[in-house]
Design a protein around this motif. Structure first.
Motif, PDB file in Angstrom:
ATOM      1  N   HIS A 233      69.302  51.214  31.872  1.00 16.23           N
ATOM      2  CA  HIS A 233      70.724  51.458  32.120  1.00 16.23           C
ATOM      3  C   HIS A 233      70.900  52.554  33.180  1.00 16.23           C
ATOM      4  O   HIS A 233      71.850  52.541  33.927  1.00 16.23           O
TER       5      HIS A 233
ATOM      6  N   ALA B 207      64.453  44.410  42.986  1.00 17.74           N
ATOM      7  CA  ALA B 207      64.611  43.426  44.056  1.00 17.74           C
ATOM      8  C   ALA B 207      65.658  42.382  43.701  1.00 17.74           C
ATOM      9  O   ALA B 207      66.218  41.717  44.572  1.00 17.74           O
ATOM     10  N   GLY B 208      65.901  42.215  42.408  1.00 17.13           N
ATOM     11  CA  GLY B 208      66.910  41.260  41.972  1.00 17.13           C
ATOM     12  C   GLY B 208      68.330  41.751  42.190  1.00 17.13           C
ATOM     13  O   GLY B 208      69.263  40.967  42.182  1.00 17.13           O
ATOM     14  N   VAL B 209      68.509  43.060  42.357  1.00 15.44           N
ATOM     15  CA  VAL B 209      69.877  43.583  42.465  1.00 15.44           C
ATOM     16  C   VAL B 209      70.201  44.270  43.795  1.00 15.44           C
ATOM     17  O   VAL B 209      71.353  44.626  44.021  1.00 15.44           O
ATOM     18  N   VAL B 210      69.202  44.459  44.665  1.00 16.66           N
ATOM     19  CA  VAL B 210      69.517  45.041  45.979  1.00 16.66           C
ATOM     20  C   VAL B 210      69.165  44.073  47.100  1.00 16.66           C
ATOM     21  O   VAL B 210      68.360  43.162  46.910  1.00 16.66           O
ATOM     22  N   GLY B 211      69.745  44.291  48.256  1.00 19.16           N
ATOM     23  CA  GLY B 211      69.475  43.443  49.408  1.00 19.16           C
ATOM     24  C   GLY B 211      68.433  44.036  50.336  1.00 19.16           C
ATOM     25  O   GLY B 211      67.874  43.340  51.178  1.00 19.16           O
TER      26      GLY B 211
ATOM     27  N   VAL C 255      62.045  50.160  32.013  1.00 19.35           N
ATOM     28  CA  VAL C 255      62.599  49.320  30.957  1.00 19.35           C
ATOM     29  C   VAL C 255      63.317  50.117  29.871  1.00 19.35           C
ATOM     30  O   VAL C 255      64.442  49.792  29.477  1.00 19.35           O
ATOM     31  N   ALA C 256      62.660  51.206  29.385  1.00 17.23           N
ATOM     32  CA  ALA C 256      63.278  51.978  28.295  1.00 17.23           C
ATOM     33  C   ALA C 256      64.589  52.634  28.740  1.00 17.23           C
ATOM     34  O   ALA C 256      65.463  52.911  27.918  1.00 17.23           O
TER      35      ALA C 256
ATOM     36  N   SER D 164      60.484  44.103  40.461  1.00 20.26           N
ATOM     37  CA  SER D 164      61.145  42.797  40.380  1.00 20.26           C
ATOM     38  C   SER D 164      62.613  42.950  40.052  1.00 20.26           C
ATOM     39  O   SER D 164      63.473  42.305  40.659  1.00 20.26           O
ATOM     40  N   ILE D 165      62.888  43.795  39.070  1.00 22.95           N
ATOM     41  CA  ILE D 165      64.270  43.977  38.634  1.00 22.95           C
ATOM     42  C   ILE D 165      65.096  44.593  39.763  1.00 22.95           C
ATOM     43  O   ILE D 165      66.214  44.154  40.041  1.00 22.95           O
TER      44      ILE D 165
ATOM     45  N   PHE E 222      71.011  50.945  36.487  1.00 24.15           N
ATOM     46  CA  PHE E 222      72.277  50.308  36.813  1.00 24.15           C
ATOM     47  C   PHE E 222      73.382  51.333  37.056  1.00 24.15           C
ATOM     48  O   PHE E 222      74.321  51.085  37.789  1.00 24.15           O
ATOM     49  N   GLN E 223      73.257  52.512  36.434  1.00 25.63           N
ATOM     50  CA  GLN E 223      74.238  53.570  36.671  1.00 25.63           C
ATOM     51  C   GLN E 223      74.142  54.116  38.093  1.00 25.63           C
ATOM     52  O   GLN E 223      74.999  54.850  38.537  1.00 25.63           O
ATOM     53  N   ASN E 224      73.061  53.802  38.784  1.00 28.79           N
ATOM     54  CA  ASN E 224      72.884  54.335  40.124  1.00 28.79           C
ATOM     55  C   ASN E 224      72.911  53.256  41.194  1.00 28.79           C
ATOM     56  O   ASN E 224      72.258  53.372  42.229  1.00 28.79           O
ATOM     57  N   MET E 225      73.683  52.205  40.926  1.00 27.27           N
ATOM     58  CA  MET E 225      73.775  51.085  41.865  1.00 27.27           C
ATOM     59  C   MET E 225      74.223  51.550  43.256  1.00 27.27           C
ATOM     60  O   MET E 225      73.760  51.028  44.269  1.00 27.27           O
TER      61      MET E 225
END
Lengths: 246, 246, 246, 246, 246, 246, 246, 246
Positions: free
Chosen positions: G159, G189-193, G155-156, G186-187, G162-165
């Motif tokens: 970013h 799993a929300g952005v990867v398949g 959490v802290a 959770s977070i 997200f920089q390592n998408m």
């Protein structure tokens, strides 16, 4: 990041890149960097609040390195959850800092301006709850709040609480650290108008379950008490700081 | 049982049974009957306290039968944990009895002598805690105690508690029923010298966990509070009666 | 506080202050001081009971300081939850005191008058429960109660309980310390008429959950048992003292 | 399965299949079928014990179908956890069966031979524990054990337990169903030499936590008590049957 | 006690005491002594089972004293829950005894007669569960049972379980010690006809919750498993002994 | 969003906006929209998986509205956690859909292409676990996986599991739904090489604690089992789908 | 085993044993050996995965013995849960191996072929979660997976996630280790398949309850997260390996 | 009370009562009345906040009576936790009031002045959390705060959260209601500078444990979140009001 976008825009301006190409390229730019910049920008708005290090479980060298890099940036720094031995070693390495033994915190603070609008009052129920209260006290002071303390005013000494009504009423936010039955935040919230933040402490034995009993009391309070994790004096003071800057 | 022993002793006296034979026979006599007699004898010393029926889960007919047999023996009877419908039906069958709707109890009481030495005070924190407090009140009255009530004096109305200090000080034992955070017994124990008995109630939601939060508060009280099971108004009043007869 | 009011009244008497002014001033006087005085007065009525120090977590110097100030005031003092090393050090500093190793308590007691009306009986289920029972014993003695002990009479040695019925019946209040399954208080409450106070101990392993199993047994007792926090021998004896002084 | 192997062996015997081919083929044969046969064989050794249907959550038609298929095979059948309405409907469909309302069981039993070596004694602490005790009773009877009952002998009526020592001593295994504090199995195990099986019941309120308090008491018993799941009268009787057939 | 009654009867026989007087005197004689005698008599019927000492928390001298008094009476003795250091010291003081390091038990056993009717099989799921299994093994042996062991046959090595079906079927009672998920007792109970006793162990981490996960598995077993407290190898073996003597 | 950026770029291209202005404006554009676009784009890559509606707690009209909007977009739709009455009403409103009573799901599915690479096997321990298994089955089918079922193969019928080793080995992922003790996933994971996903069900009573016992078994499995929330058949099938598309 | 059957078949072939006799003998052959062979055969199919030793609670000599026997067989070996001192001693005894201090693992790995089809990504929320993440990393590497790490992105520092998408999207399976609130899986799993495997860690204090809070978050995730036991980095990596070999 | 003191002071002024007598009499005056007056005075300073009725468990007539007495005093009134039927009946009796079905509240509000300094933003994670969010919304509005809503922006729709950053940044205090895993307050607190108040909701199933999972997430948040009891939307809004009036 900004450089990349600037270059792209310049190419558009110079006609070297079509609008369509630029749009595609913008989409491909890692959005998260943009995100980061934005968030970072926002973070700076409440600058001074983020340079806090949770000391527990970190080595002296790890902490030294972080503190040094912060010093270079010229920012103040607070390290929480330090045992006495480690705290004194940090003090030796950074003599300009201060180690608070009761609050188990080390801080280097140069900016002593008061940034909160009012006074934050830290109350402890018993003497055993003082370490948690002191963590809140040091944190509150670090973040530039005028901060007062009122300790050992729990059930056994509740009259001392009432004797200090003037202080209670002066507070813009009140933090109450209490273990065992944890009823003090409720009582305080019953007599003051300021928001009351309860911090259950792990003090007690048997069915205190390491602070769970106190936490439940705060969550079920008939008065209105905002609860934090057991022994989380830092979190409560951070939250009180947010309120005090409003 | 006594008959058997008497006959045996008579045979010894008449020389028909030797001492050795009698000893053996005595050993063979079911000791538990002796035990029973003794215990029973002891029970009679605190007679009036045992004719109580836990009504929950019993059929109307089962209860009717027990009440009838008690009436024949001429003893008073108290039935606890009765819903309104069943309570009123019992009232119809035994018109000389009384049904307390708030206390969910039915009782037939002919012996109205006061048997406790002082007054028992029943306090409730909120209006929702009243059913438990009333169970204690009816029980305390049934057992021949002078009993007073002071309801709805919890955190939100704590000044009403202090306005009744005279009543509080007059009490020989105090029962406090409280749900939610359950802090009231602690506060009462902080201001009176009489023994304080806490009864957590199942009132609340979420982390009140059906009374567990209130129970933990009482068990961890910094003042001295004796705790009973959640919603056990009867047990608290029974215990207060034991104290009040000392 | 009294001085202030006295001066004010004197001014009224001398006509220097009008009734209206005096009323306003009285309202402004911190009510909590008045409160304090009243509570304090009440506390004195049960004087001797409050000079108890929870030793756990306090330093030797902190305790020494408190004990010295109590000695100056001429009051007796009891310190609970002391490990052997600390206890012996206190004994060295205050040779007139006594350290109870099994009860982990230190006390200086000059007033040896008996202030309770009857005898308090302390029962332990097993030998492992004795430290908790001894804390209750020392506390009960400290508060001026005639106190008897009956140890190691749990399930495995239940006949020893029955062999001491005379002692049981003589008691004005009974404290039972029991770990593991914690059934002994129920059994005792089934055979005596005096109030029975149960103290679950943290003795056991696995599903004893540090005393929770024993506590639940006491709270769910079919007999009437008042329960205290796990290992809280002090609280039980304090409560028994309140009863014994009625 | 046996057919396949027989054919294979016959082919080997006739020289149509080599030893090596046969070995390979044997390995390919689903071993689990062999396993099944073996297990099944074993199961038959304790035949009569497996035709039990957990009725809860099954539809009347589902149960009817199973019962019919069992009847065809000529085996007895027991259905547990049946509410009254469903039980009576089963009785209507299979008039040769019996529905036990207190035990919430339906059974068709033609084989009334006694197959256990001794008597199984079922004890209940309170009247509310009787449904669980009756489930054990019906189950024990169904499995061909001589079975006796001793109900309502808990703490409040413990002398009734001691009055029946002869019955207690006669038992080859004892099942004790108890809710609330659940101390009765411990007490029984303290006075008999036969194995004692405790079944906690969900009877109680508040901190009985639906039988958890009683279960913990049994698990922490100072006597030796084997514990089963809350309300699992069937399991206890099944286990007692295993013992009684030894 | 017997003396007193004998004298009383003699006086009756000699006419020095009337029947009525004797009856009164008999009633006054502490019944509990009679009770004790009876219970004691009963206990002797299963003699040999009671000389067991729970070593944990007892000092070397306390244990030495008890062992000496037992030796004088000529009875065998078993001490459980001993760390290695203490065990070896006991061995030094009583060289005729044996210390089992894996089972953490010390025993002096002179009577080596086999008193159980069949074999008790002790199974452990993993190597970490062996201490609990060994406690059961030593106990079972101490009580005169033929005892076999089958270790490390849990899920990862379940085929080893099936390879030992002959041993499994030979057992008159089976004890299975298992930590972590605790599924092995269920599996064993699914394939043998003998009663299966499950002992959850505290082996595991995280959500094993010190054995609670394994215990719940045993209590909820679809097969029939009798459960004991976490790590209670002694209790399981004691219970198996009761079964094996039937 | 794209429009805005396109216009901005066009202005830059036309020289109406300077590079610096454009950069500032780009920074001010809500980054989250960009974020959204990116995420959305990503979501489309696994299209078909997101059109699932958790039916519980939603009104018939709310669900109807969502389904209609999905139908317009031409996407398939799955609604889970539907009671029978609501499911049948949906079927009436959307006759092209199917309601699965055992799985409590409604779905409209036009795209019947198989999109997973292998077969997903759904196993249930008992018949009571079937609703959870069916929720997984319907979900798995909905997401285009070849899906097989193997029901009622728990401890009591474990041989049926072994009889279907061929099916087990064919699976690319295995979902096992089990209540009570929840040991089946461990056993399955011990005999197959495919990933095993455990779904504890709320089936059981007493200490099954509504599925917690089964969940703990799976989390503490000595084999390797991935655990999902109690009764979460949907989540397990969704996760298996992700695996099956790899 | 195969020998016995081969001999038997040979006898059948030679006519020395009849088909009926052979059948009977086959039935008597311990089926479990067959079972074992089959299971073992199956195990070999995923060979390399089973030579893992849970080091915690095992002595240096025990581990040395196992490692030696594995070396003889020529198989690689991984030992988990080793403190530094023991790890370094193993390194001394087997200098060809490697000790990972952060991952607390020792391994001897000669076969460095990549056997997984894609990349496994290991993410840690905080620096304190790294030991668990490293256990997963070492395990994943040991089993021949291409493995990447992305640490301290909670959490802290969200970013940084997200920089390592790009890295996130490349992963075939993602393991996320997180303590405290445990929201990171959770977070992710929300952005990867790719399938996301959550490992709660015991990092935290107070109401983190040693990882329970983090575990509950993962089980209740609105995204789809498969959960493993607290601190079970090994299990997660083993499971990810199964997926990665599909 | 004031009258009494006034009379006393007048008597002092007139010389009818000495200063000493007056002082004694003043001490005897029930201090609690003074206390009450003071507290009451204080309460009036935050007038408008106390006229709130917890409707759950109160009868229609009880509520009607309270509302009528409040109307007479001219104060606004809010009743929380009302089911639809009761709410509509109140609306019928007091047509000038409003019943909020989603928020389950009834209020009569004549004073529509805005008394908070900024805007309070109410966020809900899912649609199922809306009742709790609406209770907070109605309460916040009732207390005179400008209040905005942002619903259904949980993990599945997190991009909608980021799309509303402007609204988020405008808020002076943010209340976030979330069930299941309860991670949304953490995420919000990570991106805004205003104090974030988390309200766990009882939405979920299985291991959500009626909101406990969500609560633990908030208490263990790495961001700074103040937690309230499960479903306590009222308390959160009351607390936010206190902040917003600072």
């Amino acid at each position: 990041m900004e450089d990349k976008i600037q270059k792209l825009l310049a190419s558009v301006a110079r006609g070297k890149v079509t609008v369509e190409q630029a749009l595609e390229e913008l989409k491909e730019l890692p959005f998260q960097d943009l995100t980061h910049t934005k968030i970072d920008h926002h973070r700076k708005l409440r600058k001074g609040m983020e340079e806090v290090l949770f000391g527990q479980g970190k080595s002296l060298d790890q902490m030294t390195e972080v503190i040094r890099s912060m010093k270079k940036k010229g920012t103040d720094v607070l390290v929480t959850r330090l045992d006495k031995a480690t705290g004194l070693k940090l003090k030796k390495r950074f003599p300009e800092g201060d180690y608070s033994e009761p609050g188990r915190c080390f801080m280097i603070k140069k900016d002593h301006s008061i940034r909160g609008k009012g006074m934050i009052l830290i109350i402890s129920a018993g003497t055993s709850d003082i370490p948690v209260a002191e963590e809140a006290y040091v944190t509150s002071t670090f973040f530039g709040n005028e901060t007062e303390r009122l300790y050992d005013v729990g059930v056994a000494g509740i009259h001392r609480l009432f004797q200090n009504m003037a202080l209670l009423r002066k507070a813009r936010a009140v933090i109450v650290a209490a273990g065992m039955e944890g009823a003090l935040p409720s009582i305080v919230a019953g007599v003051v108008g300021a928001p009351v933040i309860g911090v259950p402490t792990s003090i007690g034995y048997g069915t205190s379950f390491g602070g769970v009993s106190a936490l439940l009391t705060m969550l079920n309070s008939c008065s209105t008490v905002a609860a934090f994790n057991i022994d989380n004096g830092f979190g409560a003071a951070y939250f009180a700081t947010l309120i005090n800057r409003l």
